[in-house]
Motif scaffolding. Structure first.
Motif, PDB file in Angstrom:
ATOM      1  N   ALA A 195     -99.806  52.962  32.459  1.00  0.00           N
ATOM      2  CA  ALA A 195     -99.135  53.873  33.396  1.00  0.00           C
ATOM      3  C   ALA A 195     -98.331  54.906  32.623  1.00  0.00           C
ATOM      4  O   ALA A 195     -97.867  54.640  31.512  1.00  0.00           O
ATOM      5  N   ILE A 196     -98.183  56.078  33.212  1.00  0.00           N
ATOM      6  CA  ILE A 196     -97.277  57.090  32.687  1.00  0.00           C
ATOM      7  C   ILE A 196     -96.458  57.640  33.842  1.00  0.00           C
ATOM      8  O   ILE A 196     -96.994  57.860  34.936  1.00  0.00           O
ATOM      9  N   HIS A 197     -95.176  57.802  33.619  1.00  0.00           N
ATOM     10  CA  HIS A 197     -94.273  58.287  34.661  1.00  0.00           C
ATOM     11  C   HIS A 197     -93.356  59.384  34.129  1.00  0.00           C
ATOM     12  O   HIS A 197     -92.954  59.349  32.958  1.00  0.00           O
ATOM     13  N   GLY A 198     -93.043  60.335  34.986  1.00  0.00           N
ATOM     14  CA  GLY A 198     -92.011  61.307  34.676  1.00  0.00           C
ATOM     15  C   GLY A 198     -90.655  60.735  35.068  1.00  0.00           C
ATOM     16  O   GLY A 198     -90.519  60.115  36.121  1.00  0.00           O
ATOM     17  N   VAL A 199     -89.664  60.916  34.223  1.00  0.00           N
ATOM     18  CA  VAL A 199     -88.332  60.350  34.442  1.00  0.00           C
ATOM     19  C   VAL A 199     -87.310  61.483  34.507  1.00  0.00           C
ATOM     20  O   VAL A 199     -87.351  62.406  33.702  1.00  0.00           O
ATOM     21  N   ARG A 200     -86.406  61.370  35.458  1.00  0.00           N
ATOM     22  CA  ARG A 200     -85.369  62.388  35.659  1.00  0.00           C
ATOM     23  C   ARG A 200     -85.999  63.751  35.962  1.00  0.00           C
ATOM     24  O   ARG A 200     -85.694  64.762  35.358  1.00  0.00           O
ATOM     25  N   VAL A 201     -86.875  63.752  36.938  1.00  0.00           N
ATOM     26  CA  VAL A 201     -87.504  64.996  37.381  1.00  0.00           C
ATOM     27  C   VAL A 201     -86.472  65.875  38.086  1.00  0.00           C
ATOM     28  O   VAL A 201     -86.374  67.074  37.836  1.00  0.00           O
ATOM     29  N   PHE A 202     -85.676  65.247  38.959  1.00  0.00           N
ATOM     30  CA  PHE A 202     -84.674  65.982  39.732  1.00  0.00           C
ATOM     31  C   PHE A 202     -83.237  65.622  39.369  1.00  0.00           C
ATOM     32  O   PHE A 202     -82.326  66.421  39.558  1.00  0.00           O
TER      33      PHE A 202
END
Length: 253
Positions: free
Chosen positions: A196-203
């Motif tokens: 899995a890959i996730h974006g962190v602290r997008v907003f």
């Protein structure tokens, strides 16, 4: 300008990591895992992992951070499951054993080492031969470009966008940033399977803390928004950090 809390900013990583720990518990049939936290500092992740019943070794170059880790683990009642040792990623096997960890946390390390590929290979070599899990967290390029542009620093934003190391100038405190493609490429080159890959602290890094503090249920709503956006490539490309969960493939895989 204040920002939402650190717990919110780490929520996506923690949920993914906890899922990886649970899967590893199921696959091994053991309730307690051996976890290596390289660059784990004061135990932001090590202590919560130990609270789940796992044994955690934290490797960090800072004696002050390790002292704070010891105090934090004692206050949390998990001192018997957390061990801190002084060291770094390049000399990892001076203080840690090869192939002995069920899970390796490699958070906030690749940005600072001289040779990211070499440091990552060490982290992977610390994993057990089959099914070991790597949790990798590193600074994302897109988030820095967006932040500089929104602050009105357009030349710096363009510099970060075009620089090989993703830095916006001499005053940039971050030595290196990555795109999702660069990060997953580094992981794939080690032979791990990317789960899995996730974006962190997008907003979370863009939303003023005052909005979260004054609007009813805003914190929960922002957390749900972060979670929903984290899996979408369009939002991963502008995330402040990128998180990759990967595992050692089975021998027949």
């Amino acid at each position: 300008m204040s920002r939402p809390s650190a717990s919110l900013r780490n929520a996506v990583v923690w949920e993914v990591l906890r899922g990886g720990l649970d899967e590893r518990v199921k696959s091994t049939g053991r309730d307690s895992l051996d976890v290596l936290d390289t660059g784990g500092g004061t135990g932001n992740f090590a202590v919560p992992v130990a609270r789940l019943g796992h044994r955690v070794t934290v490797v960090d170059p800072s004696p002050n951070a390790l002292f704070a880790l010891e105090r934090r683990a004692a206050e949390a009642g998990v001192a018997d499951r957390v061990r801190g040792v002084q060291g770094d990623a390049h000399g990892l096997f001076d203080v840690a054993e090869r192939g002995a960890s069920d899970v390796v946390l490699f958070h906030g390390v690749l940005e600072y080492v001289d040779d990211p590929a070499d440091a990552l290979r060490n982290a992977v070599a610390a994993l057990r031969p089959e099914g070991g899990v790597l949790s990798l967290l590193a600074a994302g390029l897109g988030g820095a470009v967006l932040a500089r542009a929104l602050a009105g620093h357009f030349t710096e934003a363009r510099q970060a966008l075009s620089a090989p190391d993703g830095r916006w100038g001499e005053g940039d405190p971050m030595p290196r940033r990555f795109t999702a493609e660069q990060l997953t490429g580094l992981v794939a080159d080690t032979g791990l399977r990317i789960a899995a890959i996730h974006g962190v602290r997008v907003f979370a890094d863009l939303v003023p803390g005052a909005l979260v503090d004054t609007e009813p249920d805003a914190l929960d709503a922002l957390a749900r928004l972060e979670a929903a956006a984290s899996e979408l490539p369009a939002f991963q490309s502008v995330a402040t950090q990128l998180h990759v969960l990967a595992e050692v493939p089975a021998a027949d895989g």
